[in-house]
Design an enzyme around this catalytic site. Structure first.
Site, PDB file in Angstrom:
ATOM      1  N   GLN A 150      -6.584  -0.392   8.437  1.00 31.19           N
ATOM      2  CA  GLN A 150      -6.900  -0.090   7.034  1.00 31.19           C
ATOM      3  C   GLN A 150      -7.042  -1.396   6.253  1.00 31.19           C
ATOM      4  O   GLN A 150      -6.059  -2.133   6.125  1.00 31.19           O
ATOM      5  CB  GLN A 150      -5.757   0.744   6.450  1.00 31.19           C
ATOM      6  CG  GLN A 150      -5.899   1.098   4.994  1.00 31.19           C
ATOM      7  CD  GLN A 150      -4.610   1.701   4.434  1.00 31.19           C
ATOM      8  OE1 GLN A 150      -3.519   1.361   4.891  1.00 31.19           O
ATOM      9  NE2 GLN A 150      -4.728   2.575   3.476  1.00 31.19           N
ATOM     10  N   GLY A 151      -8.203  -1.659   5.734  1.00 31.63           N
ATOM     11  CA  GLY A 151      -8.442  -2.888   4.974  1.00 31.63           C
ATOM     12  C   GLY A 151      -8.515  -2.591   3.489  1.00 31.63           C
ATOM     13  O   GLY A 151      -9.601  -2.632   2.896  1.00 31.63           O
ATOM     14  N   GLU A 178      -1.896   9.190   3.498  1.00 34.27           N
ATOM     15  CA  GLU A 178      -0.913   8.193   3.931  1.00 34.27           C
ATOM     16  C   GLU A 178       0.484   8.575   3.433  1.00 34.27           C
ATOM     17  O   GLU A 178       1.483   8.324   4.091  1.00 34.27           O
ATOM     18  CB  GLU A 178      -1.330   6.824   3.377  1.00 34.27           C
ATOM     19  CG  GLU A 178      -0.445   5.689   3.834  1.00 34.27           C
ATOM     20  CD  GLU A 178      -1.013   4.309   3.493  1.00 34.27           C
ATOM     21  OE1 GLU A 178      -2.144   4.229   2.980  1.00 34.27           O
ATOM     22  OE2 GLU A 178      -0.317   3.322   3.748  1.00 34.27           O
ATOM     23  N   GLU A 190       8.720   1.780  -6.594  1.00 34.05           N
ATOM     24  CA  GLU A 190       8.553   1.651  -8.055  1.00 34.05           C
ATOM     25  C   GLU A 190       7.258   2.343  -8.497  1.00 34.05           C
ATOM     26  O   GLU A 190       7.233   3.072  -9.494  1.00 34.05           O
ATOM     27  CB  GLU A 190       8.495   0.168  -8.476  1.00 34.05           C
ATOM     28  CG  GLU A 190       9.794  -0.608  -8.292  1.00 34.05           C
ATOM     29  CD  GLU A 190      10.014  -1.063  -6.847  1.00 34.05           C
ATOM     30  OE1 GLU A 190       9.072  -0.965  -6.030  1.00 34.05           O
ATOM     31  OE2 GLU A 190      11.125  -1.491  -6.521  1.00 34.05           O
ATOM     32  N   SER A 197      -5.497  -3.663   1.146  1.00 31.04           N
ATOM     33  CA  SER A 197      -4.757  -4.689   0.405  1.00 31.04           C
ATOM     34  C   SER A 197      -5.380  -6.070   0.541  1.00 31.04           C
ATOM     35  O   SER A 197      -5.921  -6.421   1.594  1.00 31.04           O
ATOM     36  CB  SER A 197      -3.322  -4.770   0.921  1.00 31.04           C
ATOM     37  OG  SER A 197      -2.720  -3.512   0.835  1.00 31.04           O
TER      38      SER A 197
HETATM   39  C1  LIG Z   1       4.694  -2.200   6.806  1.00 31.72           C
HETATM   40  C2  LIG Z   1       3.508  -2.323   5.923  1.00 31.72           C
HETATM   41  C3  LIG Z   1       2.271  -2.001   6.422  1.00 31.72           C
HETATM   42  C4  LIG Z   1       1.153  -2.131   5.620  1.00 31.72           C
HETATM   43  N1  LIG Z   1      -0.038  -1.874   6.197  1.00 31.72           N
HETATM   44  C5  LIG Z   1      -1.151  -2.028   5.445  1.00 31.72           C
HETATM   45  C6  LIG Z   1      -2.416  -1.811   6.039  1.00 31.72           C
HETATM   46  O1  LIG Z   1      -2.532  -1.504   7.236  1.00 31.72           O
HETATM   47  N2  LIG Z   1      -3.506  -1.971   5.281  1.00 31.72           N
HETATM   48  C7  LIG Z   1      -3.436  -2.302   3.961  1.00 31.72           C
HETATM   49  O2  LIG Z   1      -4.475  -2.361   3.317  1.00 31.72           O
HETATM   50  N3  LIG Z   1      -2.240  -2.556   3.370  1.00 31.72           N
HETATM   51  C8  LIG Z   1      -1.105  -2.426   4.099  1.00 31.72           C
HETATM   52  N4  LIG Z   1       0.123  -2.692   3.525  1.00 31.72           N
HETATM   53  C9  LIG Z   1       0.174  -3.214   2.158  1.00 31.72           C
HETATM   54  C10 LIG Z   1       0.764  -2.290   1.139  1.00 31.72           C
HETATM   55  O3  LIG Z   1      -0.122  -1.270   0.804  1.00 31.72           O
HETATM   56  C11 LIG Z   1       1.139  -3.153  -0.070  1.00 31.72           C
HETATM   57  O4  LIG Z   1       2.161  -4.037   0.352  1.00 31.72           O
HETATM   58  C12 LIG Z   1       1.637  -2.350  -1.233  1.00 31.72           C
HETATM   59  O5  LIG Z   1       0.589  -1.609  -1.788  1.00 31.72           O
HETATM   60  C13 LIG Z   1       2.276  -3.225  -2.315  1.00 31.72           C
HETATM   61  O6  LIG Z   1       1.412  -4.239  -2.707  1.00 31.72           O
HETATM   62  P1  LIG Z   1       1.866  -5.777  -2.734  1.00 31.72           P
HETATM   63  O7  LIG Z   1       2.551  -6.080  -1.453  1.00 31.72           O
HETATM   64  O8  LIG Z   1       0.665  -6.590  -3.116  1.00 31.72           O
HETATM   65  O9  LIG Z   1       2.955  -5.875  -3.874  1.00 31.72           O
HETATM   66  P2  LIG Z   1       2.706  -6.005  -5.445  1.00 31.72           P
HETATM   67  O10 LIG Z   1       1.737  -4.956  -5.874  1.00 31.72           O
HETATM   68  O11 LIG Z   1       2.404  -7.422  -5.759  1.00 31.72           O
HETATM   69  O12 LIG Z   1       4.127  -5.629  -6.001  1.00 31.72           O
HETATM   70  C14 LIG Z   1       5.234  -6.544  -6.014  1.00 31.72           C
HETATM   71  C15 LIG Z   1       6.434  -5.827  -6.626  1.00 31.72           C
HETATM   72  O13 LIG Z   1       6.145  -5.476  -7.999  1.00 31.72           O
HETATM   73  C16 LIG Z   1       6.314  -4.075  -8.201  1.00 31.72           C
HETATM   74  N5  LIG Z   1       5.285  -3.574  -9.127  1.00 31.72           N
HETATM   75  C17 LIG Z   1       3.954  -3.856  -9.094  1.00 31.72           C
HETATM   76  N6  LIG Z   1       3.323  -3.178 -10.085  1.00 31.72           N
HETATM   77  C18 LIG Z   1       4.272  -2.454 -10.744  1.00 31.72           C
HETATM   78  C19 LIG Z   1       4.243  -1.537 -11.836  1.00 31.72           C
HETATM   79  N7  LIG Z   1       3.113  -1.226 -12.472  1.00 31.72           N
HETATM   80  N8  LIG Z   1       5.420  -0.968 -12.220  1.00 31.72           N
HETATM   81  C20 LIG Z   1       6.596  -1.252 -11.576  1.00 31.72           C
HETATM   82  N9  LIG Z   1       6.676  -2.121 -10.537  1.00 31.72           N
HETATM   83  C21 LIG Z   1       5.541  -2.705 -10.115  1.00 31.72           C
HETATM   84  C22 LIG Z   1       6.142  -3.449  -6.833  1.00 31.72           C
HETATM   85  O14 LIG Z   1       6.799  -2.199  -6.741  1.00 31.72           O
HETATM   86  C23 LIG Z   1       6.781  -4.515  -5.938  1.00 31.72           C
HETATM   87  O15 LIG Z   1       8.175  -4.354  -5.900  1.00 31.72           O
HETATM   88  C24 LIG Z   1       1.268  -2.575   4.287  1.00 31.72           C
HETATM   89  C25 LIG Z   1       2.529  -2.894   3.767  1.00 31.72           C
HETATM   90  C26 LIG Z   1       3.639  -2.784   4.573  1.00 31.72           C
HETATM   91  C27 LIG Z   1       4.963  -3.184   4.006  1.00 31.72           C
END
Ligand SMILES: Cc1cc2nc3c(=O)[nH]c(=O)nc-3n(C[C@H](O)[C@H](O)[C@H](O)COP(=O)(O)OP(=O)(O)OC[C@H]3O[C@@H](n4cnc5c(N)ncnc54)[C@H](O)[C@@H]3O)c2cc1C
Length: 397
Positions: free
Chosen positions: A127-128, A245, A380, A130
């Site tokens: 899945q692309g 998902e 969150e 993020s």
């Molecule tokens: C095990 C695992 C597998 C994954 N696999 C995939 C994959 O295959 N393909 C893919 O595309 N992605 C994948 N992801 C990515 C995942 O979808 C993102 O990590 C997730 O959406 C969070 O985005 P971020 O890491 O950029 O955190 P951010 O969005 O930067 O968030 C950082 C922190 O801020 C908080 N935050 C952000 N916005 C708000 C708000 N409006 N209100 C309150 N709190 C907030 C979040 O809750 C978090 O604690 C995977 C992640 C994990 C952990």
């Protein structure tokens, strides 16, 4: 014997004769940590055997390679596989989110071409979505798809791509238009991965295991018919993908919901454990905590059953899967935290240590549990959505 009981009996017998046993080396705990070729090959072989026996994609249309069986069949199969402690299914992204969106939005030829190899694990999906600057705020994504003759050229940087190293296909979100609202200019592609201009770089997790990758798309040309749905319809299809998902009840072609099995596994661990000269399991505080976990688990299952009755959820169909994803990921974390607490100082030992209990499964599961409260929407974000859309609370911004 009703139909489901007969199915359970048949599958139990099948698992008895076909369970692959312990490979004798470290298996990952879920499809999110598969990073070694031997793990990949072993798990792919297992999914193929399950598919060939009719246990994967049981409800999906038979003209595309599914079993064409009635709704409810796959849930029974998944429960029995979890009960029989069968290995998990490798092609997680394909079975649980790419496949369901292809069935909903794909053309006849996309379904014919893609569904069967996905079910049989002949082709692996990732899945692309993020990107380094677009996780929770997914609509800020910058990867771009531009028309290049009959093809699309893809330029961008994706991150956290589970199974990316092994993937043949990617459900890829890319910007096709900059004008107007940022959600409106996104398109959804079924993109081949084994192409010039696609570079996969593995990342290491805090358990020391792999699974994650970043993927650099530098001008890779994907065919014109890679588009899923219409140009600009990507946001709608991405939201449908996220609902799968997060566990929307229609959908998955197989996968084990292991919550109840995890509580049972903790009880098995505690059976052999002593503390302060007595059996840990006879401590009333421990028994109380275990009962609470079991009750929560039962409530989660009841909620999942409720989500399958349209009349009970018709006003807010998305709320129950969101609640389940939030509660089960936090429950999994609390459970492994409790296991580590009971292991005491032994929780500091790691795989390979001659004194480590249960080969460090609980330590691994505690560290991995943080992934579950982030992937598919952080706790969150899920609380925000539930607050705003299910409870009607004021918006955060
Ligand atoms: C095990 C695992 C597998 C994954 N696999 C995939 C994959 O295959 N393909 C893919 O595309 N992605 C994948 N992801 C990515 C995942 O979808 C993102 O990590 C997730 O959406 C969070 O985005 P971020 O890491 O950029 O955190 P951010 O969005 O930067 O968030 C950082 C922190 O801020 C908080 N935050 C952000 N916005 C708000 C708000 N409006 N209100 C309150 N709190 C907030 C979040 O809750 C978090 O604690 C995977 C992640 C994990 C952990």
């Amino acid at each position: 014997m009703d139909e489901h009981e007969a199915l359970r009996a048949e599958l139990r017998e099948w698992i008895r004769s076909n369970h692959p046993g312990d490979p004798g080396w470290k298996l990952p705990q879920s499809a999110l940590e598969v990073a070694e070729d031997r793990q990949f090959d072993w798990l792919r072989d297992w999914q193929r055997r399950l598919y060939d026996a009719g246990w994967v994609g049981a409800e999906w249309p038979s003209e595309f390679g599914g079993g064409g069986r009635p709704r409810g069949t796959q849930r029974v199969i998944d429960q029995e596989l979890a009960r029989g402690r069968a290995p998990f299914l490798l092609n997680l992204v394909g079975l649980s989110w790419a496949g369901p969106v292809i069935l909903r939005y794909g053309t006849e030829s996309q379904k014919k071409r893609l569904i069967r190899p996905l079910l049989r694990c002949d082709e692996i999906w990732c899945q692309g979505f993020s990107e380094p600057g677009a996780g929770s705020d997914l609509a800020s994504l910058r990867t771009r798809a531009t028309r290049a003759g009959a093809d699309w050229a893809i330029e961008g940087h994706k991150v956290w791509t589970t199974l990316g190293r092994y993937a043949d296909w990617c459900i890829l979100l890319a910007r096709t238009d900059d004008a107007g609202a940022k959600h409106a200019g996104i398109s959804y592609f079924l993109a081949p991965m084994k192409l010039p201009g696609v570079e996969v770089q593995p990342l290491v997790k805090m358990t020391g295991e792999g699974g994650f990758n970043q993927v650099i798309w530098s001008g890779a040309r994907i065919p014109g018919d890679s588009l899923l749905g219409r140009e600009g319809q990507g946001w709608e299809i991405a939201m449908a993908t996220l609902s799968f998902e997060r566990g929307a009840s229609e959908g998955s072609a197989g996968g084990q919901g292991g919550g109840a099995e995890q509580v049972a596994a903790l009880v098995r661990l505690l059976r052999g454990l002593e503390r302060d000269g007595g059996a840990v399991l006879s401590d009333p505080v421990v028994r109380d905590r275990l009962s609470a976990f079991w009750i929560d688990e039962t409530a989660l299952r009841a909620n999942a059953a409720r989500a399958r009755v349209p009349a009970l959820v018709s006003d807010r169909p998305e709320a129950l899967p969101l609640m389940s994803k939030l509660a089960s990921s936090e429950q999994g974390q609390a459970l492994s935290d409790f296991a580590c607490e009971l292991l005491g100082g032994d929780a500091g030992l790691w795989i390979g240590d001659p004194h480590v209990p249960a080969n460090a499964e609980w330590q691994r599961s505690y560290l991995n549990s943080f992934a579950m409260t982030i992937a598919g929407g952080t706790s969150e974000i899920l609380r925000n959505i539930l607050g705003e859309r299910a409870l009607g609370l004021p918006k955060t911004r």
